[in-house]
Write an enzyme that holds these catalytic residues in place. Structure first.
Site, PDB file in Angstrom:
ATOM      1  CG  HIS A 126      -2.087  -1.008   1.064  1.00 53.99           C
ATOM      2  ND1 HIS A 126      -2.574  -1.454  -0.140  1.00 53.99           N
ATOM      3  CD2 HIS A 126      -2.816  -1.664   2.031  1.00 53.99           C
ATOM      4  CE1 HIS A 126      -3.550  -2.324   0.070  1.00 53.99           C
ATOM      5  NE2 HIS A 126      -3.712  -2.478   1.359  1.00 53.99           N
ATOM      6  CG  HIS A 199      -7.830  -0.188   2.509  1.00 58.52           C
ATOM      7  ND1 HIS A 199      -8.334  -0.866   3.598  1.00 58.52           N
ATOM      8  CD2 HIS A 199      -6.927  -1.017   1.954  1.00 58.52           C
ATOM      9  CE1 HIS A 199      -7.729  -2.034   3.701  1.00 58.52           C
ATOM     10  NE2 HIS A 199      -6.871  -2.159   2.708  1.00 58.52           N
ATOM     11  CD  GLU A 330      -8.091  -3.416  -0.480  1.00 60.25           C
ATOM     12  OE1 GLU A 330      -6.910  -3.165  -0.736  1.00 60.25           O
ATOM     13  OE2 GLU A 330      -8.423  -4.301   0.325  1.00 60.25           O
TER      14      GLU A 330
HETATM   15  C1  G6D Z   1      -5.200  -5.016   2.156  1.00 58.63           C
HETATM   16  O1  G6D Z   1      -4.712  -7.064   0.971  1.00 58.63           O
HETATM   17  C2  G6D Z   1      -4.375  -6.234   2.075  1.00 58.63           C
HETATM   18  C3  G6D Z   1      -4.409  -7.002   3.359  1.00 58.63           C
HETATM   19  O2  G6D Z   1      -3.557  -8.116   3.308  1.00 58.63           O
HETATM   20  C4  G6D Z   1      -4.009  -6.076   4.461  1.00 58.63           C
HETATM   21  O3  G6D Z   1      -3.949  -6.758   5.659  1.00 58.63           O
HETATM   22  C5  G6D Z   1      -5.000  -4.940   4.524  1.00 58.63           C
HETATM   23  O4  G6D Z   1      -4.982  -4.251   3.319  1.00 58.63           O
HETATM   24  C6  G6D Z   1      -4.733  -4.001   5.639  1.00 58.63           C
HETATM   25  O5  G6D Z   1      -6.475  -5.188   1.823  1.00 58.63           O
END
Ligand code: G6D
Length: 365
Positions: A126, A199, A330
């Site tokens: 991320h 998210h 997402e």
């Molecule tokens: C995302 O795919 C990831 C997950 O593995 C993570 O734990 C989360 O963000 C915080 O969706």
């Protein structure tokens, strides 16, 4: 005396603008250095409202009515800025530059290797240790001609979190009559990667968990991952697996399946069918009847069912977020795309403009 036509035009305009209230700005909190962090509240004439924070481009609250007009806040979040500043799993945040994982926190672009700061074992997740979820954006609210909006602007300098090129990003959140529309736009002065996402953890009941929610995903295949959640490179059909949501299924139906044991739930990228802006997923809470339709122009969708939540994360109103308290949808380029030859590209070159749209629609009919 004004001519009657002028008066009529004025009346019509007033009636139209009465539809949606102008954005309202307020201070959400202050950073340790005293800088205020603003929030923008958008509201429409159909009982929906959304609050977006300048820090992290966070959707902090999203109120949606059900068929009987009963409104619930359908996203997880926190009441104050300090909670957002503490470690949490990207609750409600704008993610960038690259959503999901880049294996080994490295990639090669136009023949040149790039090494990024890792933040999940050896990998980058991320956007890195200080991703866009932790940045303070410049907010430009607008009443808009048809819908109120706030544009969040961010300059990510050359080398930010290891990525090449100075990136100019604009993320516009627009509250339509029945939807939250997010438009991303980016340019860079050097070749780089761009793969932003949002998210939000959705829970259409506004309470409890999402096990009873029914989910449909327009995907025939998904990208399997290894023990560290790095795609193996395979594109595997969902048929006959716990990943098959081609017919609406309860999210909780197969959470105990052996394929989900390592991840303790869904944390996988779906290979979406079709191209262009299209409906790719539908979620429904049978209890309230609230529905969410996800529309996007992206090729992938990460379904994440908040597998690690254990009740220690205290959300709005002191609510303890337990396992599967919400789920993320997402929209994205497939994970680790820069290192996977067969995956769609996330490369942005100078002179090009990256544009992408995701709409979270809450149909009322
Ligand atoms: C995302 O795919 C990831 C997950 O593995 C993570 O734990 C989360 O963000 C915080 O969706």
């Amino acid at each position: 005396m004004r001519p009657l036509s002028h008066v009529l035009v004025t009346i019509v305009l007033v009636a139209m603008t009465a539809e949606a209230a102008p954005p309202v700005r307020h201070e959400f909190g202050r950073l340790p250095d005293g800088r205020p962090v603003g929030a923008t509240r958008l509201e429409n004439a159909h009982g929906m409202s959304v609050t977006i924070l300048d820090r992290g481009g966070v959707v902090q609250a999203l109120h949606v009515p059900d068929a009987d007009g009963r409104t619930a806040d359908v996203v997880l979040g926190f009441d104050d800025l300090d909670a957002y500043r503490r470690a949490h799993p990207y609750v409600g945040a704008t993610i960038g530059r690259f959503a999901n994982r880049i294996a080994g926190a490295r990639f090669v672009l136009e023949g040149r290797p790039w090494v990024l700061p890792p933040n999940e074992g050896a990998h980058q997740l991320h956007g890195g240790p200080e991703g866009f979820d932790q940045r303070v954006f410049e907010a430009v609210p607008s009443s808009g001609e048809e819908a109120p909006s706030v544009e969040l602007r961010l300059t990510s300098p050359d080398g930010d979190q290891g990525f090449p090129g100075a990136l100019e990003l604009r993320v516009t959140f627009r509250l339509l009559a029945d939807a939250l529309r997010i438009d991303y736009e980016a340019t860079s002065d050097a070749a780089t990667l761009v793969n932003p996402t949002h998210h939000a953890y959705f829970n259409l009941a506004g309470e409890g968990d999402v096990r009873e929610h029914e989910l449909w995903i327009d995907a025939e295949a998904f990208t399997p991952v290894d023990a560290e959640l790095i795609p193996t490179g395979e594109v595997r059909p969902v048929e006959g697996t716990a990943f098959d949501f081609r017919q609406p299924r309860r999210v909780g139906d197969r959470l105990g399946a052996h394929e989900l044991r390592a991840t303790r739930g869904y944390d996988h990228n779906y290979v979406l069918r079709g191209e262009g802006l299209r409906a790719v997923a539908r979620l429904r809470d049978p209890e309230s009847g609230r529905r969410l339709v996800v529309e996007t122009d992206r090729p992938g969708l990460q379904l994440f069912t908040a597998n690690g939540f254990d009740g220690r994360l205290l959300g709005k109103g002191g609510r303890a977020y337990g396992r599967h308290a919400g789920l993320c949808l997402e929209t994205q380029v497939w994970p680790d795309a820069p290192n996977q030859p067969g995956f769609p590209s996330a490369v942005l070159r100078p002179g090009e403009t990256f544009r992408s749209t995701t709409i979270f629609r809450f149909p009322s009919d």
